[in-house]
Design a protein around this motif. Sequence first.
Motif, PDB file in Angstrom:
ATOM      1  N   ALA A 135       0.827  -1.203   0.000  1.00 16.51           N
ATOM      2  CA  ALA A 135       0.000   0.000   0.000  1.00 16.51           C
ATOM      3  C   ALA A 135       0.866   1.259   0.000  1.00 16.51           C
ATOM      4  N   SER A 136       1.942   1.245   0.749  1.00 16.59           N
ATOM      5  CA  SER A 136       2.855   2.385   0.787  1.00 16.59           C
ATOM      6  C   SER A 136       3.515   2.597  -0.579  1.00 16.59           C
ATOM      7  N   LEU A 157       2.374   1.662  -3.530  1.00 14.47           N
ATOM      8  CA  LEU A 157       1.348   2.119  -4.474  1.00 14.47           C
ATOM      9  C   LEU A 157       1.043   3.602  -4.265  1.00 14.47           C
ATOM     10  N   ARG A 158       0.932   4.013  -3.028  1.00 12.93           N
ATOM     11  CA  ARG A 158       0.673   5.426  -2.732  1.00 12.93           C
ATOM     12  C   ARG A 158       1.829   6.296  -3.199  1.00 12.93           C
ATOM     13  N   THR A 159       3.039   5.876  -2.945  1.00  7.46           N
ATOM     14  CA  THR A 159       4.213   6.644  -3.359  1.00  7.46           C
ATOM     15  C   THR A 159       4.268   6.775  -4.878  1.00  7.46           C
ATOM     16  N   SER A 208       1.813   6.520  -7.097  1.00  5.35           N
ATOM     17  CA  SER A 208       0.697   7.287  -7.661  1.00  5.35           C
ATOM     18  C   SER A 208       0.773   8.773  -7.337  1.00  5.35           C
ATOM     19  N   HIS A 209       1.570   9.165  -6.348  1.00  5.42           N
ATOM     20  CA  HIS A 209       1.682  10.581  -5.993  1.00  5.42           C
ATOM     21  C   HIS A 209       2.949  11.237  -6.539  1.00  5.42           C
ATOM     22  N   GLN A 257      -2.293   6.530 -14.080  1.00  7.59           N
ATOM     23  CA  GLN A 257      -2.719   5.134 -14.119  1.00  7.59           C
ATOM     24  C   GLN A 257      -2.716   4.659 -15.557  1.00  7.59           C
ATOM     25  N   CYS A 289       0.910  -2.512 -10.348  1.00  2.94           N
ATOM     26  CA  CYS A 289       0.325  -2.082  -9.067  1.00  2.94           C
ATOM     27  C   CYS A 289       0.516  -3.137  -7.990  1.00  2.94           C
TER      28      CYS A 289
END
Length: 140
Positions: free
Chosen positions: A24-25, A27-29, A31-32, A38, A68
Amino acid sequence: MGQYVLVALGVVLLVLVLVALAGASRLRTLSHRVGSFQCSARAGSRPQAAWSVGIAQYGAGRIDWWRCWSLAPRPARTWQRDRLAITGRVSLDQAGQPDLVLVRCRYDGTDFELTMSPGAYSGLASWLESAPPGRRDLVV
């Protein structure tokens, strides 16, 4: 004996939670990051081929693409701008997905497809068209 089973089960559960948090970390990193969008990918243009969900990011003269659902620290694919060409695009309005564009690409003679938002496609086409002089054949 029962204590060992409970401890082993606890350790397995802890490892699963840590892996989920790391994923999750990551993926968040991804995508930001600046210049990320995407983008799903599949090899060739075979309708039966499976799509891989991912995130792409513009780099200096390249696009990096990460899956992802992976913990890999490096991108799964990297496409250099001077070897990447868009060979076609299809809006997926009639397929029931008005917010997606199917983009057909060729990289070093290998065909593949990407799906992305119309805005991401505009960015990709602009990025390819802004290549240095002599590379005007990148977008059809």
